[in-house]
Write a protein that holds these residues in place. Structure first.
Motif, PDB file in Angstrom:
ATOM      1  N   CYS A  90     -12.350  -3.171   5.854  1.00 52.18           N
ATOM      2  CA  CYS A  90     -11.502  -1.987   5.707  1.00 52.18           C
ATOM      3  C   CYS A  90     -12.118  -0.826   6.485  1.00 52.18           C
ATOM      4  CB  CYS A  90     -11.312  -1.639   4.241  1.00 52.18           C
ATOM      5  SG  CYS A  90     -10.621  -3.008   3.281  1.00 52.18           S
ATOM      6  N   MET A  93       0.852  -1.200   0.000  1.00 53.65           N
ATOM      7  CA  MET A  93       0.000   0.000   0.000  1.00 53.65           C
ATOM      8  C   MET A  93       0.882   1.243   0.000  1.00 53.65           C
ATOM      9  SD  MET A  93      -3.245  -0.744   2.463  1.00 53.65           S
ATOM     10  CE  MET A  93      -2.298  -1.294   3.856  1.00 53.65           C
ATOM     11  N   TRP A 143      -5.161   9.761   5.982  1.00 53.57           N
ATOM     12  CA  TRP A 143      -6.345   9.913   5.108  1.00 53.57           C
ATOM     13  C   TRP A 143      -7.571  10.345   5.910  1.00 53.57           C
ATOM     14  CZ3 TRP A 143     -10.960   7.154   5.311  1.00 53.57           C
ATOM     15  CH2 TRP A 143     -11.796   7.250   4.204  1.00 53.57           C
ATOM     16  N   TRP A 192      -3.054   5.575   5.251  1.00 57.42           N
ATOM     17  CA  TRP A 192      -4.485   5.465   5.533  1.00 57.42           C
ATOM     18  C   TRP A 192      -4.867   6.019   6.894  1.00 57.42           C
ATOM     19  CZ3 TRP A 192      -7.476   5.236   1.665  1.00 57.42           C
ATOM     20  CH2 TRP A 192      -7.138   4.515   0.522  1.00 57.42           C
ATOM     21  N   ALA A 245     -17.291   0.376   2.870  1.00 51.98           N
ATOM     22  CA  ALA A 245     -17.070   1.815   2.650  1.00 51.98           C
ATOM     23  C   ALA A 245     -15.585   2.061   2.421  1.00 51.98           C
ATOM     24  CB  ALA A 245     -17.555   2.615   3.854  1.00 51.98           C
ATOM     25  N   GLY A 246     -15.281   2.716   1.306  1.00 53.32           N
ATOM     26  CA  GLY A 246     -13.880   3.015   1.020  1.00 53.32           C
ATOM     27  C   GLY A 246     -13.110   1.823   0.511  1.00 53.32           C
ATOM     28  N   GLU A 306      -9.591  -4.377   9.766  1.00 58.30           N
ATOM     29  CA  GLU A 306      -8.738  -3.257   9.346  1.00 58.30           C
ATOM     30  C   GLU A 306      -7.285  -3.707   9.414  1.00 58.30           C
ATOM     31  OE1 GLU A 306      -8.915  -0.139   8.035  1.00 58.30           O
ATOM     32  OE2 GLU A 306      -6.762   0.045   8.324  1.00 58.30           O
ATOM     33  N   TYR A 307      -6.490  -3.220   8.471  1.00 54.20           N
ATOM     34  CA  TYR A 307      -5.113  -3.684   8.344  1.00 54.20           C
ATOM     35  C   TYR A 307      -4.116  -2.757   9.033  1.00 54.20           C
ATOM     36  CZ  TYR A 307      -1.391  -6.197   5.934  1.00 54.20           C
ATOM     37  OH  TYR A 307      -0.317  -6.971   5.642  1.00 54.20           O
ATOM     38  N   ASP A 308      -4.338  -1.455   8.902  1.00 56.67           N
ATOM     39  CA  ASP A 308      -3.364  -0.463   9.373  1.00 56.67           C
ATOM     40  C   ASP A 308      -3.325  -0.433  10.907  1.00 56.67           C
ATOM     41  OD1 ASP A 308      -1.809   2.237   8.646  1.00 56.67           O
ATOM     42  OD2 ASP A 308      -3.151   2.623  10.355  1.00 56.67           O
ATOM     43  N   ASP A 350      -6.175  -8.866   6.987  1.00 58.84           N
ATOM     44  CA  ASP A 350      -6.359  -8.487   5.586  1.00 58.84           C
ATOM     45  C   ASP A 350      -7.809  -8.782   5.210  1.00 58.84           C
ATOM     46  OD1 ASP A 350      -6.410  -8.219   2.867  1.00 58.84           O
ATOM     47  OD2 ASP A 350      -4.675  -9.509   2.474  1.00 58.84           O
ATOM     48  N   ALA A 351      -8.604  -7.733   5.051  1.00 58.30           N
ATOM     49  CA  ALA A 351     -10.025  -7.914   4.724  1.00 58.30           C
ATOM     50  C   ALA A 351     -10.216  -8.428   3.302  1.00 58.30           C
ATOM     51  CB  ALA A 351     -10.780  -6.599   4.909  1.00 58.30           C
ATOM     52  N   GLY A 383     -11.209   1.279   8.724  1.00 60.04           N
ATOM     53  CA  GLY A 383     -10.565   2.510   9.171  1.00 60.04           C
ATOM     54  C   GLY A 383     -10.676   2.631  10.681  1.00 60.04           C
ATOM     55  N   ARG A 405     -20.180  12.033   2.579  1.00 58.14           N
ATOM     56  CA  ARG A 405     -20.347  10.588   2.384  1.00 58.14           C
ATOM     57  C   ARG A 405     -20.602   9.901   3.724  1.00 58.14           C
ATOM     58  NH1 ARG A 405     -15.448   6.641   0.423  1.00 58.14           N
ATOM     59  NH2 ARG A 405     -15.238   6.219   2.653  1.00 58.14           N
ATOM     60  N   PHE A 453      -5.778  -4.209  -2.361  1.00 58.62           N
ATOM     61  CA  PHE A 453      -5.711  -2.756  -2.515  1.00 58.62           C
ATOM     62  C   PHE A 453      -4.598  -2.386  -3.503  1.00 58.62           C
ATOM     63  CE2 PHE A 453      -7.894   0.268   0.602  1.00 58.62           C
ATOM     64  CZ  PHE A 453      -9.019  -0.526   0.697  1.00 58.62           C
ATOM     65  N   TYR A 503     -11.770  13.976   7.082  1.00 61.48           N
ATOM     66  CA  TYR A 503     -13.025  14.101   7.828  1.00 61.48           C
ATOM     67  C   TYR A 503     -13.067  15.359   8.685  1.00 61.48           C
ATOM     68  CZ  TYR A 503     -14.527   9.257   6.811  1.00 61.48           C
ATOM     69  OH  TYR A 503     -14.960   8.104   6.207  1.00 61.48           O
ATOM     70  N   ASN A 526      -4.799   2.703  12.670  1.00 62.19           N
ATOM     71  CA  ASN A 526      -6.261   2.748  12.546  1.00 62.19           C
ATOM     72  C   ASN A 526      -6.911   1.706  13.447  1.00 62.19           C
ATOM     73  OD1 ASN A 526      -6.156   4.818  10.722  1.00 62.19           O
ATOM     74  ND2 ASN A 526      -6.327   3.520   8.911  1.00 62.19           N
TER      75      ASN A 526
HETATM   76  C1  LIG Z   1     -10.604   4.544   2.163  1.00 62.54           C
HETATM   77  S1  LIG Z   1     -10.253   4.011   3.794  1.00 62.54           S
HETATM   78  C2  LIG Z   1     -11.902   3.676   4.387  1.00 62.54           C
HETATM   79  C3  LIG Z   1     -11.995   3.649   5.883  1.00 62.54           C
HETATM   80  C4  LIG Z   1     -13.428   3.563   6.411  1.00 62.54           C
HETATM   81  N1  LIG Z   1     -14.147   2.422   5.890  1.00 62.54           N
HETATM   82  C5  LIG Z   1     -14.171   4.835   6.072  1.00 62.54           C
HETATM   83  O1  LIG Z   1     -14.965   4.839   5.119  1.00 62.54           O
HETATM   84  O2  LIG Z   1     -13.951   5.850   6.781  1.00 62.54           O
HETATM   85  C6  LIG Z   1      -9.625   2.396   3.473  1.00 62.54           C
HETATM   86  C7  LIG Z   1      -9.190   1.637   4.715  1.00 62.54           C
HETATM   87  O3  LIG Z   1      -8.853   0.302   4.343  1.00 62.54           O
HETATM   88  C8  LIG Z   1      -7.708  -0.112   5.056  1.00 62.54           C
HETATM   89  N2  LIG Z   1      -7.126  -1.227   4.302  1.00 62.54           N
HETATM   90  C9  LIG Z   1      -6.414  -1.188   3.167  1.00 62.54           C
HETATM   91  N3  LIG Z   1      -6.132  -2.429   2.741  1.00 62.54           N
HETATM   92  C10 LIG Z   1      -6.697  -3.274   3.641  1.00 62.54           C
HETATM   93  C11 LIG Z   1      -6.778  -4.681   3.754  1.00 62.54           C
HETATM   94  N4  LIG Z   1      -6.220  -5.487   2.850  1.00 62.54           N
HETATM   95  N5  LIG Z   1      -7.436  -5.214   4.798  1.00 62.54           N
HETATM   96  C12 LIG Z   1      -8.006  -4.415   5.733  1.00 62.54           C
HETATM   97  N6  LIG Z   1      -7.970  -3.072   5.678  1.00 62.54           N
HETATM   98  C13 LIG Z   1      -7.326  -2.506   4.641  1.00 62.54           C
HETATM   99  C14 LIG Z   1      -6.873   1.135   5.145  1.00 62.54           C
HETATM  100  O4  LIG Z   1      -5.929   1.063   6.183  1.00 62.54           O
HETATM  101  C15 LIG Z   1      -7.953   2.193   5.382  1.00 62.54           C
HETATM  102  O5  LIG Z   1      -8.203   2.366   6.760  1.00 62.54           O
END
Ligand SMILES: C[S@@+](CC[C@H](N)C(=O)[O-])C[C@H]1O[C@@H](n2cnc3c(N)ncnc32)[C@H](O)[C@@H]1O
Length: 208
Positions: free
Chosen positions: A48, A1, A8, A5, A118-119, A74-76, A99-100, A50, A22, A206, A12, A79
């Protein structure tokens, strides 16, 4: 990645940003869904997630949060820490650092009554979006609601996304697509029969 994130989420901070708008739409949909399903116990899974603010901020303002069991994926690391801190007041809400995009990450958390995507769809390939939608029946209880987002920047994938949901046994409940920002938020209800969970495999990766 390549995206930070954690940083990011500062988008908000501006309540007028497209992301904040959103969020308000998603939270409205979650609140309506909670009203509709009351007083039943319900299960939520968020991919994911966040910092989990979409679901957690709604629950904080309701008196019936105890009927909600939820798993946030969530991965990060940062977060995850923030989501765990925000979820600490809700004993039935777990935050998994996983890893989602891997089907096995959802073990024990599905089938759910509400699936939050979402996202996600704006950060993976079109093929992965389609594959994930096709896997969603196996993550849903019959009648479950999926809330999803995708930007509408060219080329706009949301028409294809909506058709993939229909082809996978969902009916559209709402689609938010304002003229002045490229945000898209959809909600689809699963109308098909119970399905086995997705086989252990990669659902999405991702790209950012
Ligand atoms: C665009 S943000 C959306 C966060 C939240 N859903 C929102 O809408 O506020 C994407 C999120 O996905 C997480 N992410 C990215 N790849 C991922 C994975 N493989 N597994 C889990 N989370 C992941 C990122 O760390 C980030 O927090």
């Amino acid at each position: 990645m390549t995206t930070d994130w954690n940083a990011w989420h500062s988008l908000y901070d501006d309540p007028e940003s497209g992301l904040s708008r959103r969020l308000r739409v998603i939270q409205g949909l979650i609140g309506d869904w909670l009203d509709r399903t009351a007083p039943d116990d319900v299960r939520v899974v968020s991919a994911c997630a966040g910092d989990g603010r979409d679901l957690l901020q709604v629950l904080r303002n309701r008196g019936d949060a105890k009927r909600v069991t939820a798993t946030l994926l969530e991965y990060d690391e940062e977060n995850v820490a923030r989501a765990r801190s925000a979820a600490a007041e809700f004993p039935a809400i777990a935050v998994r650092q996983v890893d989602a995009g891997r089907a096995e990450s959802y073990d024990g958390a599905i089938p759910a009554d509400l699936v939050l995507m979402a996202g996600v769809f704006g950060n993976i390939s079109d093929e992965d979006v389609q594959a994930t939608i096709e896997a969603l029946p196996g993550m849903c209880e019959p009648g479950a609601l999926v809330i999803w987002t995708r930007h509408r920047g060219a080329p706009d994938l949301t028409p294809a996304i909506r058709s993939w949901f229909t082809a996978s046994g969902f009916i559209e409940e709402s689609f938010f697509a304002p003229d002045d920002v490229e945000v898209g938020v959809g909600s689809h209800r699963y109308t098909g029969p119970p399905q086995p969970p997705p086989a252990n495999s990669t659902l999405f990766t991702f790209t950012r």
